[in-house]
Motif scaffolding. Structure first.
Motif, PDB file in Angstrom:
ATOM      1  N   GLU A  64      58.297  -5.814 -15.510  1.00 16.09           N
ATOM      2  CA  GLU A  64      58.928  -5.256 -14.361  1.00 16.09           C
ATOM      3  C   GLU A  64      58.230  -5.693 -12.899  1.00 16.09           C
ATOM      4  O   GLU A  64      58.714  -6.169 -12.079  1.00 16.09           O
ATOM      5  CB  GLU A  64      59.282  -3.975 -14.286  1.00 16.09           C
ATOM      6  CG  GLU A  64      60.055  -3.148 -15.304  1.00 16.09           C
ATOM      7  CD  GLU A  64      60.785  -2.264 -14.759  1.00 16.09           C
ATOM      8  OE1 GLU A  64      60.054  -1.651 -14.252  1.00 16.09           O
ATOM      9  OE2 GLU A  64      61.424  -1.560 -16.394  1.00 16.09           O
ATOM     10  N   ILE A  65      56.768  -5.320 -13.307  1.00 10.63           N
ATOM     11  CA  ILE A  65      55.761  -6.055 -12.469  1.00 10.63           C
ATOM     12  C   ILE A  65      55.921  -7.240 -11.994  1.00 10.63           C
ATOM     13  O   ILE A  65      55.253  -7.942 -10.989  1.00 10.63           O
ATOM     14  CB  ILE A  65      54.299  -5.236 -12.626  1.00 10.63           C
ATOM     15  CG1 ILE A  65      54.645  -4.020 -12.761  1.00 10.63           C
ATOM     16  CG2 ILE A  65      53.389  -5.734 -12.102  1.00 10.63           C
ATOM     17  CD1 ILE A  65      53.195  -2.488 -12.753  1.00 10.63           C
ATOM     18  N   THR A  66      55.762  -7.918 -13.117  1.00  8.00           N
ATOM     19  CA  THR A  66      55.625  -9.499 -13.047  1.00  8.00           C
ATOM     20  C   THR A  66      56.166 -10.086 -12.601  1.00  8.00           C
ATOM     21  O   THR A  66      56.676 -11.115 -11.307  1.00  8.00           O
ATOM     22  CB  THR A  66      55.478 -10.524 -14.345  1.00  8.00           C
ATOM     23  OG1 THR A  66      53.950  -9.343 -14.928  1.00  8.00           O
ATOM     24  CG2 THR A  66      55.288 -11.798 -14.497  1.00  8.00           C
ATOM     25  N   LYS A  67      57.608  -9.590 -12.228  1.00  2.31           N
ATOM     26  CA  LYS A  67      59.175  -9.933 -11.910  1.00  2.31           C
ATOM     27  C   LYS A  67      58.511 -10.109 -10.487  1.00  2.31           C
ATOM     28  O   LYS A  67      58.928 -10.766  -9.400  1.00  2.31           O
ATOM     29  CB  LYS A  67      60.006  -9.280 -12.124  1.00  2.31           C
ATOM     30  CG  LYS A  67      60.685 -10.070 -13.806  1.00  2.31           C
ATOM     31  CD  LYS A  67      62.004  -9.315 -14.171  1.00  2.31           C
ATOM     32  CE  LYS A  67      62.250  -9.957 -15.703  1.00  2.31           C
ATOM     33  NZ  LYS A  67      63.718  -9.076 -16.131  1.00  2.31           N
ATOM     34  N   LYS A  68      58.318  -8.955 -10.063  1.00  2.00           N
ATOM     35  CA  LYS A  68      58.562  -8.544  -8.690  1.00  2.00           C
ATOM     36  C   LYS A  68      57.361  -9.163  -8.082  1.00  2.00           C
ATOM     37  O   LYS A  68      57.015  -9.728  -6.368  1.00  2.00           O
ATOM     38  CB  LYS A  68      57.195  -7.145  -8.111  1.00  2.00           C
ATOM     39  CG  LYS A  68      58.468  -5.713  -8.704  1.00  2.00           C
ATOM     40  CD  LYS A  68      58.224  -5.072  -8.663  1.00  2.00           C
ATOM     41  CE  LYS A  68      58.613  -3.634  -8.738  1.00  2.00           C
ATOM     42  NZ  LYS A  68      58.346  -1.648  -8.676  1.00  2.00           N
ATOM     43  N   ILE A  69      55.499  -9.538  -8.534  1.00  2.00           N
ATOM     44  CA  ILE A  69      55.108 -10.496  -8.084  1.00  2.00           C
ATOM     45  C   ILE A  69      55.347 -11.819  -8.013  1.00  2.00           C
ATOM     46  O   ILE A  69      55.267 -12.648  -6.795  1.00  2.00           O
ATOM     47  CB  ILE A  69      53.279 -10.902  -8.805  1.00  2.00           C
ATOM     48  CG1 ILE A  69      53.456  -9.336  -8.974  1.00  2.00           C
ATOM     49  CG2 ILE A  69      52.692 -11.609  -8.424  1.00  2.00           C
ATOM     50  CD1 ILE A  69      51.552  -8.740 -10.259  1.00  2.00           C
ATOM     51  N   ASP A  70      56.423 -12.305  -9.051  1.00  2.00           N
ATOM     52  CA  ASP A  70      56.647 -13.523  -8.646  1.00  2.00           C
ATOM     53  C   ASP A  70      57.948 -13.605  -7.623  1.00  2.00           C
ATOM     54  O   ASP A  70      57.920 -14.542  -6.754  1.00  2.00           O
ATOM     55  CB  ASP A  70      57.728 -14.076  -9.967  1.00  2.00           C
ATOM     56  CG  ASP A  70      56.849 -14.519 -11.121  1.00  2.00           C
ATOM     57  OD1 ASP A  70      55.153 -15.042 -11.091  1.00  2.00           O
ATOM     58  OD2 ASP A  70      57.031 -14.719 -12.485  1.00  2.00           O
ATOM     59  N   ALA A  71      59.107 -12.918  -7.340  1.00  7.84           N
ATOM     60  CA  ALA A  71      59.404 -12.705  -5.963  1.00  7.84           C
ATOM     61  C   ALA A  71      58.744 -12.468  -4.549  1.00  7.84           C
ATOM     62  O   ALA A  71      59.542 -13.422  -3.520  1.00  7.84           O
ATOM     63  CB  ALA A  71      61.106 -11.352  -6.185  1.00  7.84           C
ATOM     64  N   GLN A  72      57.421 -12.431  -4.865  1.00 10.08           N
ATOM     65  CA  GLN A  72      56.554 -12.243  -3.759  1.00 10.08           C
ATOM     66  C   GLN A  72      56.356 -13.387  -3.751  1.00 10.08           C
ATOM     67  O   GLN A  72      55.975 -14.108  -2.149  1.00 10.08           O
ATOM     68  CB  GLN A  72      55.676 -11.160  -4.056  1.00 10.08           C
ATOM     69  CG  GLN A  72      56.672  -9.728  -3.172  1.00 10.08           C
ATOM     70  CD  GLN A  72      55.935  -8.762  -2.555  1.00 10.08           C
ATOM     71  OE1 GLN A  72      54.325  -9.445  -2.882  1.00 10.08           O
ATOM     72  NE2 GLN A  72      56.142  -7.626  -2.527  1.00 10.08           N
ATOM     73  N   VAL A  73      55.522 -13.654  -4.110  1.00  5.85           N
ATOM     74  CA  VAL A  73      54.627 -15.200  -3.844  1.00  5.85           C
ATOM     75  C   VAL A  73      54.698 -16.104  -4.681  1.00  5.85           C
ATOM     76  O   VAL A  73      53.781 -17.471  -4.896  1.00  5.85           O
ATOM     77  CB  VAL A  73      53.141 -14.640  -4.438  1.00  5.85           C
ATOM     78  CG1 VAL A  73      52.449 -13.432  -3.481  1.00  5.85           C
ATOM     79  CG2 VAL A  73      52.748 -14.124  -5.552  1.00  5.85           C
TER      80      VAL A  73
END
Length: 141
Positions: A11-20
């Protein structure tokens, strides 16, 4: 967004990939002459980051990873690794005196020492990527 990245969490990896954006490919990394900064010594912070860094007595240091749509500033506190995820459109960098850069995202702030040519070269590369990838219209966000 300040997150703990010590453990693998999709979930955190997906959030990071969505932002940057997703990490650069190996071919892109070679052509860019690397995407990671040298070790940066933290000289000043505020708020939540400062509270995390005060928990241990180690030398406060961080590194920066370039991504297609932003940067990730990683630092350690105790045995945990934290990441400050900054999209280019929220990234603000100030060059202070001859030996410091200040990195801002909203209410987060990190000031690092830039006493070598390698660090200055990395910041020039990062700011060039920022200008190339920052949206110019509100619709592009």
């Amino acid at each position: 967004m300040l997150v703990n990245v010590s453990y693998k969490n999709l979930e955190i990896t997906k959030k990071i990939d969505a932002q940057v954006g997703k990490p650069f490919t190996l071919k892109e990394r070679w052509s860019m002459d690397g995407i990671g900064s040298p070790k940066l010594l933290i000289t000043e912070t505020r708020g939540e980051i400062r509270n995390l860094l005060l928990l241990d007595n180690n030398v406060d240091s961080c590194n920066i990873e370039l991504r297609p749509k932003g940067i990730i500033v990683r630092f350690r506190s105790l045995l945990e690794t934290f990441a400050l995820v900054i999209p280019y459109y929220k990234l603000v960098v100030y060059k202070g005196d001859l030996a410091h850069y200040a990195i801002y995202r909203d209410h987060y702030f990190i000031k690092v020492r830039s006493d070598t040519k390698a660090i200055q070269k990395f910041f020039k590369k990062m700011l060039a990527l920022k200008t190339d990838n920052t949206p110019t219209n509100l619709e592009d966000l």
